[in-house]
Design a protein around this motif. Sequence first.
Motif, PDB file in Angstrom:
ATOM      1  N   SER A 154     -18.026  21.625  30.044  1.00 13.62           N
ATOM      2  CA  SER A 154     -16.170  21.807  30.238  1.00 13.62           C
ATOM      3  C   SER A 154     -16.165  21.091  30.954  1.00 13.62           C
ATOM      4  O   SER A 154     -14.627  20.934  31.268  1.00 13.62           O
ATOM      5  CB  SER A 154     -16.165  23.723  30.518  1.00 13.62           C
ATOM      6  N   HIS A 155     -15.910  20.878  32.252  1.00 16.78           N
ATOM      7  CA  HIS A 155     -16.014  20.289  33.809  1.00 16.78           C
ATOM      8  C   HIS A 155     -15.397  18.415  32.818  1.00 16.78           C
ATOM      9  O   HIS A 155     -14.587  18.389  33.498  1.00 16.78           O
ATOM     10  CB  HIS A 155     -17.249  19.766  34.489  1.00 16.78           C
ATOM     11  N   THR A 185     -14.325  18.030  29.278  1.00 15.10           N
ATOM     12  CA  THR A 185     -12.998  18.059  28.803  1.00 15.10           C
ATOM     13  C   THR A 185     -12.345  18.772  29.635  1.00 15.10           C
ATOM     14  O   THR A 185     -10.926  18.285  29.059  1.00 15.10           O
ATOM     15  CB  THR A 185     -13.542  19.913  27.883  1.00 15.10           C
ATOM     16  N   SER A 186     -12.115  19.382  31.180  1.00 10.31           N
ATOM     17  CA  SER A 186     -10.930  19.891  31.888  1.00 10.31           C
ATOM     18  C   SER A 186     -10.554  18.582  32.258  1.00 10.31           C
ATOM     19  O   SER A 186      -9.452  18.138  32.524  1.00 10.31           O
ATOM     20  CB  SER A 186     -11.044  20.922  32.690  1.00 10.31           C
ATOM     21  N   ALA A 187     -11.394  17.853  32.555  1.00  9.99           N
ATOM     22  CA  ALA A 187     -11.301  16.610  33.132  1.00  9.99           C
ATOM     23  C   ALA A 187      -9.931  15.562  32.087  1.00  9.99           C
ATOM     24  O   ALA A 187      -9.043  14.939  32.976  1.00  9.99           O
ATOM     25  CB  ALA A 187     -12.187  15.292  34.144  1.00  9.99           C
ATOM     26  N   GLY A 224      -6.777  16.803  31.865  1.00  8.46           N
ATOM     27  CA  GLY A 224      -6.923  16.586  33.231  1.00  8.46           C
ATOM     28  C   GLY A 224      -5.423  15.338  33.119  1.00  8.46           C
ATOM     29  O   GLY A 224      -4.429  14.990  33.713  1.00  8.46           O
ATOM     30  N   VAL A 236      -4.508  22.488  35.557  1.00  6.69           N
ATOM     31  CA  VAL A 236      -5.835  22.753  34.636  1.00  6.69           C
ATOM     32  C   VAL A 236      -7.021  21.741  35.833  1.00  6.69           C
ATOM     33  O   VAL A 236      -7.889  21.944  36.269  1.00  6.69           O
ATOM     34  CB  VAL A 236      -5.705  20.850  33.773  1.00  6.69           C
ATOM     35  N   PHE A 237      -6.552  21.242  37.434  1.00  9.42           N
ATOM     36  CA  PHE A 237      -7.397  20.266  37.806  1.00  9.42           C
ATOM     37  C   PHE A 237      -7.646  21.332  38.829  1.00  9.42           C
ATOM     38  O   PHE A 237      -8.930  21.192  39.396  1.00  9.42           O
ATOM     39  CB  PHE A 237      -6.681  19.815  39.347  1.00  9.42           C
ATOM     40  N   TYR A 271      -8.728  23.990  37.534  1.00  8.22           N
ATOM     41  CA  TYR A 271      -9.652  24.443  36.991  1.00  8.22           C
ATOM     42  C   TYR A 271     -10.774  24.220  36.882  1.00  8.22           C
ATOM     43  O   TYR A 271     -11.770  24.310  37.245  1.00  8.22           O
ATOM     44  CB  TYR A 271      -9.054  25.207  35.608  1.00  8.22           C
ATOM     45  N   HIS A 272     -10.108  22.682  37.035  1.00 11.19           N
ATOM     46  CA  HIS A 272     -11.055  21.578  36.537  1.00 11.19           C
ATOM     47  C   HIS A 272     -11.973  21.490  38.192  1.00 11.19           C
ATOM     48  O   HIS A 272     -13.835  21.103  38.065  1.00 11.19           O
ATOM     49  CB  HIS A 272     -11.238  19.868  36.609  1.00 11.19           C
ATOM     50  N   GLY A 280     -16.115  22.613  38.903  1.00  8.83           N
ATOM     51  CA  GLY A 280     -16.705  21.034  39.285  1.00  8.83           C
ATOM     52  C   GLY A 280     -17.780  22.001  40.403  1.00  8.83           C
ATOM     53  O   GLY A 280     -19.386  21.380  40.799  1.00  8.83           O
TER      54      GLY A 280
END
Length: 127
Positions: free
Chosen positions: A66-67, A69-71, A74, A110-111, A113-114, A118
Amino acid sequence: YLGWKTRLEPQSAGQLAAGPDWANLGKTNADLHKTLMGAMALIFFLGANGGLVLSLVQGKPIMESSHFTSAMAGFGLLAAQASLTTRFKSENAATARATHAFLGSATMAVFFYHAYLGLQLGFQYSQ
């Protein structure tokens, strides 16, 4: 913050950014916004390379995280925002600027959350 400040107070775009000289780099609000976003994109790009290498070395699946995916979400949002700046002087400038502002807020969410993901990933590796 700088993007919304410039959007809500257009006259502030040409003013020296608030804060001490070491923090605002002697730049105006508009110029500092561009500089910080370019630096943000570069830092995230370099961080992504490090993260991919770390995952590969440890034999972890890259695209299942998911890390990751969020990257990618972003980066997609950053690219969309950058493309909108080409429309700032067109007949649809107001729409482009409004979309850019709201996408900027979404990108920051988003970042954040990223970053949370992380940290979770880092604590998982440290155990």
